[in-house]
Design an enzyme around this catalytic site. Structure first.
Site, PDB file in Angstrom:
ATOM      1  N   GLU A 297       9.326  11.973 -11.948  1.00 23.19           N
ATOM      2  CA  GLU A 297       9.377  11.829 -10.485  1.00 23.19           C
ATOM      3  C   GLU A 297       8.935  13.125  -9.819  1.00 23.19           C
ATOM      4  O   GLU A 297       9.439  14.197 -10.147  1.00 23.19           O
ATOM      5  CB  GLU A 297      10.806  11.487 -10.053  1.00 23.19           C
ATOM      6  CG  GLU A 297      10.991  11.373  -8.545  1.00 23.19           C
ATOM      7  CD  GLU A 297      12.455  11.230  -8.163  1.00 23.19           C
ATOM      8  OE1 GLU A 297      12.859  10.115  -7.800  1.00 23.19           O
ATOM      9  OE2 GLU A 297      13.186  12.239  -8.244  1.00 23.19           O
TER      10      GLU A 297
ATOM     11  N   TYR B 128       6.039  10.757  -1.965  1.00 22.30           N
ATOM     12  CA  TYR B 128       6.879  10.490  -3.133  1.00 22.30           C
ATOM     13  C   TYR B 128       6.022   9.783  -4.183  1.00 22.30           C
ATOM     14  O   TYR B 128       5.296   8.824  -3.878  1.00 22.30           O
ATOM     15  CB  TYR B 128       8.068   9.599  -2.760  1.00 22.30           C
ATOM     16  CG  TYR B 128       8.911   9.186  -3.949  1.00 22.30           C
ATOM     17  CD1 TYR B 128      10.010   9.952  -4.333  1.00 22.30           C
ATOM     18  CD2 TYR B 128       8.602   8.052  -4.695  1.00 22.30           C
ATOM     19  CE1 TYR B 128      10.774   9.590  -5.431  1.00 22.30           C
ATOM     20  CE2 TYR B 128       9.360   7.687  -5.796  1.00 22.30           C
ATOM     21  CZ  TYR B 128      10.446   8.461  -6.154  1.00 22.30           C
ATOM     22  OH  TYR B 128      11.203   8.100  -7.248  1.00 22.30           O
TER      23      TYR B 128
END
Length: 405
Positions: free
Chosen positions: A204, A116
């Site tokens: 993101e 992530y």
């Protein structure tokens, strides 16, 4: 403003961020042709909607999943046929779901590891912040709750920008091998340039993957943009897909109004986001349920107020309307005239509770009195909320009975 995954990929590629090969298709023949161009590789077909949880979603035609891997162009066409034009329901769309008008057809990555990685605006420091974790492919909120020690944070000086040593530092913390550090750092730097170039509040990538061949790729990206800066980026504003948005919100935005649809039956017409939140809270306090958040702002004119009423009444669940205006910049008489105009052009069949305070309030009250409209006036916010809840219950006895608070 939201954008689709395929649009996010295109923005990242402009800044040298490595992704898998692929294109978007809106027709079956396009999907099949893209698959042929990709060659003899496994191909992923991904439904393009503004919602997460696509892989675990279900189409209303019974087809399971909005993400599928196939091997041949014919198989890709078959999957696309079950997606295009169909409604996909995920945990984020709600039961209504979203219509899939496009699918992303891309080369499938042979994933060895998922990570992530995000760059966001840290409001506490008013500066960009890297948030990363070795736990990719899952909700970062879940990682933060269960394993907060796995969350990596790296502050970025807004004047100096992301420095090479910082990119290498984060790459090492994420466990990249020596042979992968250069590509990982290059990808991080590309993400930061994208973040700055488009006035983003968040970029993101989840997951950012390492393939079995050692490649470092951004598989799926999500962007949040600063709406106040969109005037500088017409190319970003042009990416808006209104088909994925609530039609009422789209209509409101055309007239400079801020609207968010909710699930209750008491419509709220207010000026200012803070007053809107307080109004919805006090409706809940007295046992009611707000149907929406409609903020006309500080400088609305009569035409905007009239349009606001039309948008509110387009929601068939609305059983009462609460007008709560504190006139500072906004003048109460403008709101009053808007209410009168709305009553003349549309049928106000639902009860309307009005609480006005501030600039030109006496003039506003006089206008409403002389209009002959059957309005319910209120002295303060608590009184207005109680009367709105009672009015909604009177129209629909099945509504929740007002509490005695």
């Amino acid at each position: 403003m939201n954008i689709h995954e395929y649009q996010a990929r295109e923005l990242l590629q402009k800044f040298g961020v490595a992704t898998t090969r692929g294109k978007v298709a809106s027709r079956l023949d396009e999907a099949e042709q893209i698959a042929r161009e990709l060659g003899d590789v496994e191909i992923v077909v991904k439904a393009q909607v503004h919602a997460g949880g696509r892989g675990k979603g279900t189409f209303k035609n019974g087809f399971k999943g909005g993400v599928h891997v196939r091997k041949t162009p014919a198989e890709v066409r078959d999957v696309a046929a079950k997606m295009l034009g169909e409604i996909l329901v995920t945990h984020q769309t709600g039961p209504a779901g979203r219509t899939v008008n496009k699918v992303l057809v891309a080369e499938s990555a042979d994933i060895a590891r998922e990570i992530y990685f995000a760059i966001l605006l840290d409001r506490a420091t008013a500066a960009p912040l890297i948030v990363a974790s070795t736990e990719g492919g899952v909700e970062i909120e879940a990682v933060a709750a269960k394993s907060p020690e796995k969350i990596i944070r790296e502050a970025i000086d807004p004047l100096a920008g992301l420095q090479p040593f910082q990119a290498r530092k984060v790459a090492k913390q994420l466990g990249f091998e020596s042979s992968q550090l250069k590509n990982a750092s290059k990808l991080f730097e590309g993400l930061y340039r994208t973040f700055i170039a488009f006035d983003c509040s968040m970029v993101e990538v989840n997951p950012l993957v390492v393939t079995t061949k050692g490649e470092v790729l951004a598989l799926d990206a999500k962007f949040n943009f600063d709406d106040n800066a969109l005037y500088r980026h017409p190319e970003i504003a042009a990416l808006r897909d209104v088909a994925q948005e609530d039609p009422r919100e789209v209509e409101a935005s055309k007239h400079g109004l801020n609207y968010i649809g909710l699930d209750g039956n008491i419509a709220c017409l207010v000026n200012g986001a803070g007053l809107a939140m307080a109004t919805m809270d006090i409706i809940k306090f007295y046992g009611g349920e707000p149907a929406n958040f409609l903020d006309v702002g500080g400088g609305a004119n009569e035409q905007q107020v009239t349009k606001a009423f039309k948008i509110l009444l387009a929601d068939k669940k609305v059983k009462a309307i609460l007008v709560n205006i504190f006139g500072g910049i906004m003048k109460c008489d403008v709101i009053a005239q808007g209410i009168i105009n709305a009553a003349k052009t549309i049928k106000l069949s639902e009860p309307v509770v009005v609480r006005l305070e501030g600039t030109n309030v006496e003039r506003a009250k006089q206008l409403l009195k002389e209009s002959g409209l059957a309005l319910i006036t209120a002295g303060d916010l608590a009184d207005a909320a109680q009367k709105a809840v009672a009015a909604a219950v009177a129209v629909n006895p099945k509504s929740q009975v007002p509490s005695s608070k």
